[in-house]
Design a protein around this motif. Structure first.
Motif, short mmCIF file in Angstrom:
data_model
loop_
_atom_site.label_atom_id
_atom_site.label_comp_id
_atom_site.label_asym_id
_atom_site.label_seq_id
_atom_site.Cartn_x
_atom_site.Cartn_y
_atom_site.Cartn_z
N ALA A 1 0.81 -1.22 0.00
CA ALA A 1 0.00 0.00 0.00
C ALA A 1 0.84 1.27 0.00
CB ALA A 1 -0.93 0.01 1.22
N HIS A 2 1.99 1.26 0.66
CA HIS A 2 2.73 2.52 0.86
C HIS A 2 4.22 2.27 1.10
CE1 HIS A 2 2.46 1.21 5.03
NE2 HIS A 2 1.13 1.22 4.94
N ALA A 3 4.87 1.60 0.19
CA ALA A 3 6.31 1.36 0.35
C ALA A 3 7.05 2.67 0.58
CB ALA A 3 6.85 0.66 -0.90
N MET A 4 7.96 2.67 1.53
CA MET A 4 8.66 3.91 1.90
C MET A 4 10.14 3.64 2.08
SD MET A 4 7.30 4.27 5.84
CE MET A 4 5.60 4.19 5.27
N GLN A 5 10.92 4.70 2.02
CA GLN A 5 12.36 4.58 2.25
C GLN A 5 12.62 4.26 3.73
OE1 GLN A 5 14.92 7.44 0.26
NE2 GLN A 5 13.18 8.25 -0.90
N PRO A 6 13.73 3.56 4.02
CA PRO A 6 13.97 3.10 5.40
C PRO A 6 14.59 4.13 6.32
CG PRO A 6 15.68 2.28 3.95
CD PRO A 6 14.71 3.00 3.07
N SER A 7 14.70 5.37 5.90
CA SER A 7 15.44 6.37 6.67
C SER A 7 14.84 6.64 8.05
CB SER A 7 15.52 7.68 5.89
OG SER A 7 14.23 8.09 5.46
N LEU A 8 13.54 6.47 8.22
CA LEU A 8 12.90 6.65 9.52
C LEU A 8 12.63 5.31 10.21
CD1 LEU A 8 10.28 9.45 8.67
CD2 LEU A 8 12.55 9.72 9.67
N ALA A 9 13.03 4.21 9.58
CA ALA A 9 12.81 2.87 10.13
C ALA A 9 11.34 2.63 10.44
CB ALA A 9 13.67 2.65 11.38
N GLN A 10 10.45 3.11 9.53
CA GLN A 10 9.03 3.01 9.80
C GLN A 10 8.28 2.05 8.88
OE1 GLN A 10 6.47 4.49 11.94
NE2 GLN A 10 8.29 4.48 13.25
N GLY A 11 8.95 1.40 7.94
CA GLY A 11 8.24 0.52 7.03
C GLY A 11 7.45 -0.56 7.75
N GLY A 12 8.14 -1.37 8.56
CA GLY A 12 7.46 -2.41 9.32
C GLY A 12 6.53 -1.86 10.37
N ASN A 13 6.91 -0.73 10.97
CA ASN A 13 6.07 -0.10 12.00
C ASN A 13 4.72 0.30 11.42
OD1 ASN A 13 7.94 1.03 14.65
ND2 ASN A 13 9.02 0.27 12.87
N GLN A 14 4.73 0.89 10.22
CA GLN A 14 3.48 1.32 9.61
C GLN A 14 2.63 0.13 9.18
OE1 GLN A 14 2.24 4.55 9.47
NE2 GLN A 14 3.96 4.83 10.87
N ALA A 15 3.26 -0.96 8.76
CA ALA A 15 2.50 -2.17 8.43
C ALA A 15 1.79 -2.73 9.66
CB ALA A 15 3.44 -3.22 7.83
N ILE A 16 2.46 -2.69 10.80
CA ILE A 16 1.85 -3.16 12.05
C ILE A 16 0.66 -2.26 12.41
CG2 ILE A 16 2.25 -3.43 14.53
CD1 ILE A 16 5.15 -4.26 13.75
N GLU A 17 0.86 -0.95 12.29
CA GLU A 17 -0.27 -0.03 12.51
C GLU A 17 -1.43 -0.37 11.60
OE1 GLU A 17 0.40 4.12 12.26
OE2 GLU A 17 2.13 4.14 13.59
N ASP A 18 -1.15 -0.55 10.29
CA ASP A 18 -2.19 -0.88 9.32
C ASP A 18 -3.03 -2.06 9.81
OD1 ASP A 18 -1.24 1.00 7.48
OD2 ASP A 18 -0.20 -0.47 6.25
N ALA A 19 -2.34 -3.10 10.24
CA ALA A 19 -3.01 -4.34 10.60
C ALA A 19 -3.99 -4.14 11.75
CB ALA A 19 -1.97 -5.40 10.96
N VAL A 20 -3.56 -3.42 12.76
CA VAL A 20 -4.40 -3.22 13.94
C VAL A 20 -5.57 -2.29 13.62
CG1 VAL A 20 -4.40 -2.20 16.25
CG2 VAL A 20 -2.59 -3.79 15.58
N VAL A 21 -5.32 -1.26 12.81
CA VAL A 21 -6.40 -0.35 12.44
C VAL A 21 -7.42 -1.06 11.55
CG1 VAL A 21 -6.95 1.78 11.19
CG2 VAL A 21 -4.98 1.70 12.71
N LEU A 22 -6.94 -1.90 10.63
CA LEU A 22 -7.87 -2.67 9.79
C LEU A 22 -8.78 -3.54 10.64
CD1 LEU A 22 -8.84 -3.71 7.03
CD2 LEU A 22 -6.99 -5.40 7.12
N ALA A 23 -8.20 -4.28 11.59
CA ALA A 23 -9.01 -5.14 12.44
C ALA A 23 -9.99 -4.32 13.28
CB ALA A 23 -8.10 -5.97 13.35
N HIS A 24 -9.56 -3.15 13.70
CA HIS A 24 -10.47 -2.26 14.46
C HIS A 24 -11.69 -1.90 13.62
CE1 HIS A 24 -11.86 1.17 16.84
NE2 HIS A 24 -11.83 1.88 15.72
N HIS A 25 -11.49 -1.60 12.35
CA HIS A 25 -12.60 -1.17 11.51
C HIS A 25 -13.51 -2.33 11.11
CE1 HIS A 25 -12.05 3.12 10.91
NE2 HIS A 25 -10.75 2.91 10.91
N VAL A 26 -12.92 -3.46 10.73
CA VAL A 26 -13.79 -4.55 10.27
C VAL A 26 -14.43 -5.30 11.43
CG1 VAL A 26 -12.48 -4.81 8.14
CG2 VAL A 26 -11.92 -6.26 10.09
N GLY A 27 -13.90 -5.15 12.63
CA GLY A 27 -14.51 -5.76 13.79
C GLY A 27 -14.65 -7.26 13.63
#
Length: 400
Positions: free
Chosen positions: A288-314
């Motif tokens: 969905a949103h591949a990013m450069q690793p300079s902030l070390a947030q690629g995996g972090n944002q994927a983890i956020e995505d997963a939890v927010v998705l589950a929150h919405h679909v219930g």
């Protein structure tokens, strides 16, 4: 169609986190991974407080913090060893509400798979989305060599070259080369300790960070055309590029095993997708949103995505998919697009290659550090202090 069946395409960090979060919401989850095993090809994974809070929601945050190395003192250096700034992990933890930690990707993969039913993950299974379905009617269809599977929800976590993204948004240009390549490796515990650091040269970056068990995670970057190859092997290439830098860089390179040095060109999605969903399909992570690793947030944002998705679909169910996936896109697309842009800006600073430009950059960094660590840490404001939707309990678990 079983409305509560969810199929996750891709068994990386984001896909497995989504599987655990959906399983805890009552979904019947199957993870389909093309590779023969879930053994990660990556090395170290830095988890900022934002991702740890997301893992708290599924009850794994405490385990991660227990197994990870907490980032304490360290900072940014020049190739000759001068410190451009010094960091204190306690200050970062106070600012963002938690520590910065580092662990091996395999450790997190193990924690996530242990939180799933034994039959939930199928490796060696290539999966293709053949019908995205409609949010309030036709099911999505995923095809594998064994046949077709209908699902109330498909989570596409199939990475940078996501075939699912291409099916959903064929007109999108996809990822573009960011202009540099990276190396990653892990070496045994060194004989002489050293503080963790990242070092910026002219168009080159080196980083050395310890794991909790004493081993060292090292990474490097240089500006180069896409598709480059090291004529004499990657270890020789690292020696050529970084062998005259300050200690411990040369001895870390010397300790590296040639066949365990990973090299990857870096790509980013600098053109945002119009949405992170279509029909009954949600995209997450690099898909969905591949990013450069300079902030070390690629995996972090994927983890956020997963939890927010589950929150919405219930817990799923008829009539929920349209509003749920639209809510997921509305939450995640603006945030991840902003992080992609900020990561690109940070990379441009690290990638300065002219002697005059690098000298000015280094002086600015050193001057900023004299005003205290808060000015330097400001670059992670709005990222590391993110909190997941819903209530996260003090025990590290959350309830729908």
């Amino acid at each position: 169609m079983d409305q509560s069946r969810a199929v996750v395409i891709g068994g990386g960090i984001g896909g497995l986190t989504a599987a655990v979060a959906l399983h805890q919401r009552g979904w019947d989850v199957t993870v389909l991974e093309r590779a023969a095993s879930l053994a990660p090809v990556g090395a170290g994974l830095g988890l900022a407080p934002n991702a740890q809070r997301a893992l708290d929601v599924i009850g794994l945050g405490d385990a991660v913090r227990d197994l990870a190395a907490w980032q304490g003192e360290g900072g940014l250096r020049a190739p000759d060893g001068r410190w451009l700034n010094r960091m204190d992990g306690r200050v970062a933890a106070e600012r963002f509400g938690g520590p910065l930690v580092l662990l091996h990707r395999a450790t997190l993969v193990s924690l996530l798979t242990d939180a799933l039913p034994a039959t939930a993950v199928r490796t060696g299974t290539a999966a293709t989305l053949t019908d995205p379905g409609t949010a309030d009617g036709r099911p999505a269809v995923v095809t594998t060599p064994e046949g077709e599977t209908e699902a109330g929800l498909v989570v596409a976590a199939d990475g940078l070259r996501s075939a699912t993204r291409g099916t959903l948004f064929p007109a999108h240009p996809g990822p573009r080369y960011a202009g540099y390549t990276t190396w990653r490796t892990i070496v045994p515990e060194p004989e002489r300790p050293f503080p963790p650091h990242e070092t910026w040269g002219r168009g080159r970056v080196w980083g050395t960070q310890p794991f909790k068990d004493g081993r060292v995670y090292a990474y490097a970057m240089t500006m180069t055309p896409a598709g480059g190859q090291a004529p004499h092997g990657e270890k020789a290439e690292l020696t050529r590029l970084f062998g005259d830098w300050h200690d411990p860089v040369p001895r870390i390179i010397a300790a590296a095993e040639s066949d365990r040095i990973l090299r990857h060109d870096v790509y980013e999605m600098n053109t945002p997708l119009p949405a992170f969903h279509r029909g009954r399909v949600a995209l997450l992570g690099d898909a969905a949103h591949a990013m450069q690793p300079s902030l070390a947030q690629g995996g972090n944002q994927a983890i956020e995505d997963a939890v927010v998705l589950a929150h919405h679909v219930g817990a799923g169910g008829p009539g929920r998919c349209a509003a749920a996936l639209a809510g997921y896109s509305a939450d995640r697309l603006p945030r991840t697009s902003a992080v992609v842009r900020r990561a690109a800006r940070a990379s441009r600073m690290a990638a300065v290659s002219s002697p005059a430009g690098a000298a000015v950059r280094d002086r600015l960094i050193a001057a900023a550090s004299r005003f205290g660590p808060g000015l330097v840490l400001r670059g992670m404001d709005g990222i590391a202090d993110w909190r997941p939707p819903g209530r996260t309990y003090a025990s590290g678990t959350s309830r729908p």
